[in-house]
Design a protein around this motif. Structure first.
Motif, mmCIF file in Angstrom:
data_model
loop_
_atom_site.group_PDB
_atom_site.id
_atom_site.type_symbol
_atom_site.label_atom_id
_atom_site.label_comp_id
_atom_site.label_asym_id
_atom_site.label_seq_id
_atom_site.Cartn_x
_atom_site.Cartn_y
_atom_site.Cartn_z
ATOM 1 N N TYR A 89 40.488 37.520 35.131
ATOM 2 C CA TYR A 89 39.620 37.702 36.292
ATOM 3 C C TYR A 89 39.064 39.116 36.325
ATOM 4 O O TYR A 89 39.535 40.001 35.599
ATOM 5 C CB TYR A 89 40.345 37.359 37.598
ATOM 6 N N ASN A 110 44.327 40.361 31.972
ATOM 7 C CA ASN A 110 43.339 40.282 30.890
ATOM 8 C C ASN A 110 43.850 40.886 29.578
ATOM 9 O O ASN A 110 43.489 40.411 28.497
ATOM 10 C CB ASN A 110 42.038 41.002 31.290
ATOM 11 N N SER A 136 34.262 38.770 26.754
ATOM 12 C CA SER A 136 33.062 38.671 27.615
ATOM 13 C C SER A 136 31.988 39.542 26.976
ATOM 14 O O SER A 136 32.289 40.451 26.210
ATOM 15 C CB SER A 136 33.392 39.214 29.002
ATOM 16 N N TYR A 149 37.043 45.779 34.546
ATOM 17 C CA TYR A 149 36.883 44.476 33.895
ATOM 18 C C TYR A 149 36.253 44.655 32.507
ATOM 19 O O TYR A 149 36.765 44.120 31.513
ATOM 20 C CB TYR A 149 36.016 43.556 34.767
ATOM 21 N N THR A 184 31.289 29.202 36.749
ATOM 22 C CA THR A 184 32.681 28.804 37.008
ATOM 23 C C THR A 184 33.103 29.403 38.357
ATOM 24 O O THR A 184 32.305 30.061 39.013
ATOM 25 C CB THR A 184 33.648 29.335 35.920
ATOM 26 N N PHE A 186 34.890 31.875 38.598
ATOM 27 C CA PHE A 186 35.081 33.306 38.329
ATOM 28 C C PHE A 186 34.447 34.173 39.423
ATOM 29 O O PHE A 186 35.037 35.146 39.893
ATOM 30 C CB PHE A 186 34.447 33.615 36.967
#
Ligand SMILES: NC(=O)c1ccc[n+]([C@@H]2O[C@H](COP(=O)([O-])OP(=O)(O)OC[C@H]3O[C@@H](n4cnc5c(N)ncnc54)[C@H](OP(=O)(O)O)[C@@H]3O)[C@@H](O)[C@H]2O)c1
Length: 251
Positions: A89, A110, A136, A149, A184, A186
């Motif tokens: 996430y 992650n 990603s 992230y 999604t 997400f």
């Protein structure tokens, strides 16, 4: 017994992998699904046909809970044909806005739990096995407003590429999947602090298509899978233009 292990299987990309995996990896005896929401995993199990499914409802950030997975490996001694690390996430916003717990949690899930899942699974993987790590396109360069992230996904990309080289001698392929925005759940979590930028809404890809390409790329032995022309172009641009120029521009 040949199995697939999929984390993040209760939703989004992980759920899509669960639906598609035995169409491509046809010799699977079992699929093991991991996420926290047990009801979601059970619903998915009911809808999957043609392969035996086991659900493992655990929090991957809980070291003791991950021990449950390790114990199952020790008990059943399966051959892991494919490991998909999809749980993850991110929370959009500036670092000074986001809670310390949320920032550390992103790194724990992650990076740390993905690494632990990989390490625990490796002894059960033989020649012609695959590890599919969901990174990603955020991995391609630093992203202000999504800093931790993007950094965590750079870790996943770097880790996956290095591990691929290390495991070549064992015939194990490691593929980092680097999609741009995907439709999604997400974003329900990502938008806890701030709204998604408009271009990320327009660019959202279909999860099923991203996963189909990811599986095909993994089976071809590719180390990176990037869905869509825009994200492929983005990857090239972030390689050509110095990040010192492009990061302030994107910001
Ligand atoms: N959607 C995008 O735009 C996009 C783009 C690029 C990359 N990605 C990456 O793709 C991966 C999958 O994301 P998604 O888009 O499918 O998002 P999603 O629909 O929110 O799915 C995330 C999954 O991770 C699981 N999860 C979260 N925390 C967990 C924990 N502590 N322990 C175990 N499982 C946990 C969730 O299940 P439970 O809540 O049931 O535990 C869920 O199954 C992530 O790594 C994400 O960073 C997404």
């Amino acid at each position: 017994m040949k199995i697939a292990v999929i984390t993040g299987a209760s939703s989004g990309l992980g759920r899509e992998f669960a639906k598609q995996i035995n169409q491509h990896f046809v010799t699977l005896d079992e699929v093991w699904l991991i996420a926290r929401r047990e009801e979601r995993l059970n619903e998915l199990k009911e809808s999957l046909h043609g392969v035996h499914v086991r659900t493992i409802p655990i929090d991957l950030c809980d070291r003791d809970a991950v021990g449950t997975y390790e114990e199952m490996l020790q008990k059943f001694h399966p051959q892991i044909r494919v490991l998909v690390n999809a749980a993850g996430y991110g929370k959009m916003g500036y670092v000074e806005q986001i809670s310390e717990e949320d920032l550390a949690g992103e790194i724990r899930l992650n990076c740390e739990s993905l690494t632990r899942m990989t390490k625990i699974s490796l002894p059960y993987m033989a020649k012609r096995s695959n590890i599919i790590n969901i990174a990603s396109s955020a991995a391609f360069m630093p992203q202000p407003n999504f800093a931790v992230y993007a950094a965590s996904k750079s870790y996943v990309l770097s880790f996956s590429r290095a591990l691929h080289q290390e495991l070549k001698k064992h015939g194990i392929v490691v593929t980092a999947v680097c999609p741009g925005p995907v439709n999604t759940e997400f974003f329900d979590i990502a938008e806890s602090y701030t709204k998604t930028k408009g271009y990320k809404v327009i660019l959202r890809a279909n999860a099923g298509k991203v996963v189909t390409l990811a599986i095909k790329d993994a089976m071809k032995g590719k180390t990176v899978s990037t869905y869509g022309v825009v994200m492929k172009a983005f990857r090239v641009v972030t390689k050509i233009i110095p990040h010192g120029l492009i990061v302030p521009f994107i910001h």
